[in-house]
Scaffold this motif. Structure first.
Motif, PDB file in Angstrom:
ATOM      1  N   TYR A 313       0.741  -1.281   0.098  1.00  0.00           N
ATOM      2  CA  TYR A 313      -0.056  -0.191   0.024  1.00  0.00           C
ATOM      3  C   TYR A 313       0.688   1.197   0.154  1.00  0.00           C
ATOM      4  O   TYR A 313       1.976   1.496   0.874  1.00  0.00           O
ATOM      5  N   ASN A 314       0.622   2.087  -0.826  1.00  0.00           N
ATOM      6  CA  ASN A 314       1.359   3.648  -0.995  1.00  0.00           C
ATOM      7  C   ASN A 314       0.465   4.577   0.097  1.00  0.00           C
ATOM      8  O   ASN A 314      -0.580   4.071   0.663  1.00  0.00           O
ATOM      9  N   ARG A 315       0.854   5.645  -0.029  1.00  0.00           N
ATOM     10  CA  ARG A 315       0.170   6.473   0.999  1.00  0.00           C
ATOM     11  C   ARG A 315      -1.234   6.923   0.657  1.00  0.00           C
ATOM     12  O   ARG A 315      -2.301   6.779   1.775  1.00  0.00           O
ATOM     13  N   GLU A 316      -1.313   7.270  -0.397  1.00  0.00           N
ATOM     14  CA  GLU A 316      -2.883   7.302  -0.987  1.00  0.00           C
ATOM     15  C   GLU A 316      -3.916   6.191  -0.516  1.00  0.00           C
ATOM     16  O   GLU A 316      -4.935   6.519  -0.026  1.00  0.00           O
ATOM     17  N   GLN A 317      -3.393   5.106  -0.848  1.00  0.00           N
ATOM     18  CA  GLN A 317      -4.197   3.750  -0.441  1.00  0.00           C
ATOM     19  C   GLN A 317      -4.331   3.587   0.915  1.00  0.00           C
ATOM     20  O   GLN A 317      -5.319   3.199   1.411  1.00  0.00           O
ATOM     21  N   THR A 318      -3.290   3.879   1.588  1.00  0.00           N
ATOM     22  CA  THR A 318      -3.414   3.569   3.268  1.00  0.00           C
ATOM     23  C   THR A 318      -4.537   4.584   3.787  1.00  0.00           C
ATOM     24  O   THR A 318      -5.352   4.246   4.594  1.00  0.00           O
ATOM     25  N   ILE A 319      -4.100   5.867   3.518  1.00  0.00           N
ATOM     26  CA  ILE A 319      -5.194   6.979   3.876  1.00  0.00           C
ATOM     27  C   ILE A 319      -6.755   6.640   3.402  1.00  0.00           C
ATOM     28  O   ILE A 319      -7.655   6.590   4.420  1.00  0.00           O
ATOM     29  N   LYS A 320      -6.888   6.254   2.127  1.00  0.00           N
ATOM     30  CA  LYS A 320      -8.316   5.667   1.613  1.00  0.00           C
ATOM     31  C   LYS A 320      -8.828   4.566   2.459  1.00  0.00           C
ATOM     32  O   LYS A 320     -10.032   4.548   3.006  1.00  0.00           O
ATOM     33  N   LEU A 321      -7.869   3.558   2.765  1.00  0.00           N
ATOM     34  CA  LEU A 321      -8.620   2.441   3.621  1.00  0.00           C
ATOM     35  C   LEU A 321      -9.024   2.755   4.982  1.00  0.00           C
ATOM     36  O   LEU A 321      -9.832   2.454   5.550  1.00  0.00           O
ATOM     37  N   ASN A 322      -8.072   3.619   5.487  1.00  0.00           N
ATOM     38  CA  ASN A 322      -8.220   4.044   6.916  1.00  0.00           C
ATOM     39  C   ASN A 322      -9.423   4.926   7.146  1.00  0.00           C
ATOM     40  O   ASN A 322     -10.119   4.681   8.311  1.00  0.00           O
ATOM     41  N   ARG A 323     -10.223   5.689   6.029  1.00  0.00           N
ATOM     42  CA  ARG A 323     -11.191   6.390   6.128  1.00  0.00           C
ATOM     43  C   ARG A 323     -12.579   5.264   6.138  1.00  0.00           C
ATOM     44  O   ARG A 323     -13.249   5.729   6.754  1.00  0.00           O
ATOM     45  N   SER A 337      -9.417  -0.685  15.385  1.00  0.00           N
ATOM     46  CA  SER A 337      -7.921  -1.242  15.579  1.00  0.00           C
ATOM     47  C   SER A 337      -7.456  -1.487  14.256  1.00  0.00           C
ATOM     48  O   SER A 337      -6.000  -1.826  14.024  1.00  0.00           O
ATOM     49  N   TYR A 338      -8.074  -1.648  13.002  1.00  0.00           N
ATOM     50  CA  TYR A 338      -7.671  -1.931  11.903  1.00  0.00           C
ATOM     51  C   TYR A 338      -6.730  -0.625  11.074  1.00  0.00           C
ATOM     52  O   TYR A 338      -6.114  -0.915  10.271  1.00  0.00           O
ATOM     53  N   VAL A 339      -6.867   0.535  11.712  1.00  0.00           N
ATOM     54  CA  VAL A 339      -6.407   1.618  11.222  1.00  0.00           C
ATOM     55  C   VAL A 339      -4.816   1.391  11.150  1.00  0.00           C
ATOM     56  O   VAL A 339      -4.236   1.194  12.198  1.00  0.00           O
ATOM     57  N   ARG A 340      -4.207   1.915  10.329  1.00  0.00           N
ATOM     58  CA  ARG A 340      -2.654   1.718  10.180  1.00  0.00           C
ATOM     59  C   ARG A 340      -2.151   3.120   9.881  1.00  0.00           C
ATOM     60  O   ARG A 340      -2.518   4.009   9.437  1.00  0.00           O
ATOM     61  N   PRO A 341      -0.651   3.194  10.323  1.00  0.00           N
ATOM     62  CA  PRO A 341       0.084   4.286  10.132  1.00  0.00           C
ATOM     63  C   PRO A 341       0.131   4.691   8.733  1.00  0.00           C
ATOM     64  O   PRO A 341       0.358   3.836   7.970  1.00  0.00           O
ATOM     65  N   VAL A 342       0.193   5.922   8.536  1.00  0.00           N
ATOM     66  CA  VAL A 342       0.008   6.450   7.186  1.00  0.00           C
ATOM     67  C   VAL A 342       1.833   6.669   6.916  1.00  0.00           C
ATOM     68  O   VAL A 342       2.394   7.248   7.587  1.00  0.00           O
TER      69      VAL A 342
END
Length: 360
Positions: A313-323, A337-342
């Motif tokens: 996952y790149n930065r954009e994809q990580t932010i998107k899934l976290n949302r 708890s599934y949220v990951r560091p960006v």
């Protein structure tokens, strides 16, 4: 992102509605007086006072879902399924229609499941693709001694599941990734199977990239099929949010059993006992031990250390899934708890992967 809850709960309905809609609703509820499952509506708060109580306060979305949350942990309203009852209800012809090859492919170690002769609503096994649905169905079949079904057509030789397109009470549960079940399905409860979207996206990408739900994608595939992977992130992230908000909203007092894939991996016995209680199935110690000893089955993907450690996952994809995850966490807080560091920037991910696989 679409706030799907506004379509599901009184708290999100428009203040003013067409008079024809109001008249139609009154006529329907006056005429039937029951829900599709056949149980009275009396247990579901319907008065204006109850609605205000659910929709007010400081808890926001959690209050809005109160009409469903009260049913969490309650079993489905089915007659208890004992070993003797299962024998009496077995549909012999349908249960014995499989060839020796098909039985071997399905890999049931605790006895081949059966189809039951009973008329009642079904239990939906709802999940996002890549969440471990096949493995969970195997566990349910071994635990209950009853096949699971699906709203999809699934040949035995391809999926290793015998329930195929069965979608009635002859099966223990009916698999559904889609939010549209079809008008022929009346359900009485929901098993909501949840998995970390960062893991489920990788798993579903592996299935598409390799053409086999039991194989894993190589690290190179995530790069060579980057567009496919990006599409999976968009599609499955959105479906994860919708899955939670939809099923927790439309259940309206029906029993809901929330099951986390991560719990199945680390405390299987406890989760199986909860599942048996929810389905109101009697499970002998002998059968339980058999399931625990043969829990992997034929459909559970075996991950390598390289696959597990790889972060595609790149930065954009990580932010998107976290949302998407955060939106679902407003209803089920544990999901947070599934949220990951960006990552600070995309090169951080590439540099980490280069160091990880330098010796491969």
């Amino acid at each position: 992102m679409t706030d799907w809850r506004k379509y599901l709960e009184p708290c999100y309905r428009p203040r003013y509605m067409l008079s024809t809609s109001v008249v139609f609703a009154v006529l329907v509820f006056t005429w039937y007086g029951i829900r599709p499952s056949g149980r009275p509506l009396a247990t579901v708060p319907t008065s204006a006072q109850s609605t205000r109580a659910r929709c007010s306060g400081v808890n926001g979305a959690n209050n809005a879902m109160a009409s469903t949350l009260w049913a969490l942990g309650q079993p489905v309203p089915w007659p208890r399924l004992t070993e003797q009852k299962r024998k009496e209800l077995t549909m012999v012809r349908e249960s014995e229609r499989f060839t020796a090859e098909e039985r071997e492919i399905m890999g049931h170690m605790c006895g081949t499941p059966v189809f039951l002769r009973r008329k009642q609503p079904v239990v939906i096994l709802a999940s996002v693709p890549g969440s471990g649905n096949f493995w969970t169905r195997y566990l349910i079949e071994q635990l209950t001694g009853v096949f699971t079904g699906s709203i999809y057509t699934e040949p035995v030789k391809k999926t290793r599941m015998g329930g195929g397109n069965w979608r009635n009470a002859s099966v223990a549960a009916v698999k559904a990734h889609s939010l549209i079940l079809g008008i022929d399905i009346v359900y009485d409860g929901v098993i909501l199977l949840l998995r970390d979207p960062f893991d489920s996206v990788k798993a579903e990408f592996s299935r598409d990239a390799t053409g086999d739900h039991r194989k894993e994608a190589t690290v190179d595939m995530f790069s060579s099929k980057a567009e496919m992977f990006a599409a999976k992130v968009d599609m499955l992230g959105s479906r994860f949010e919708k899955l939670v908000t939809f099923w927790m909203g439309v259940s309206q007092g029906r029993p809901v059993h929330v099951m986390f894939f991560e719990d199945l991996k680390v405390k299987l016995k406890e989760e199986l006992l909860k599942l048996a209680a929810f389905l109101n199935v009697e499970v002998s110690d002998q059968r339980l031990q058999c399931v625990l000893q043969n829990s992997r089955g034929v459909n559970k993907r075996q991950h390598s250390e390289v696959y597990s450690a790889h972060n595609p996952y790149n930065r954009e994809q990580t932010i998107k899934l976290n949302r998407y995850i955060s939106a679902g966490a407003r209803i089920l807080p544990r999901i947070a708890s599934y949220v990951r560091p960006v990552p600070k920037r995309d090169t951080d991910v590439k540099r980490a992967d280069s160091a990880l696989f330098a010796d491969d």
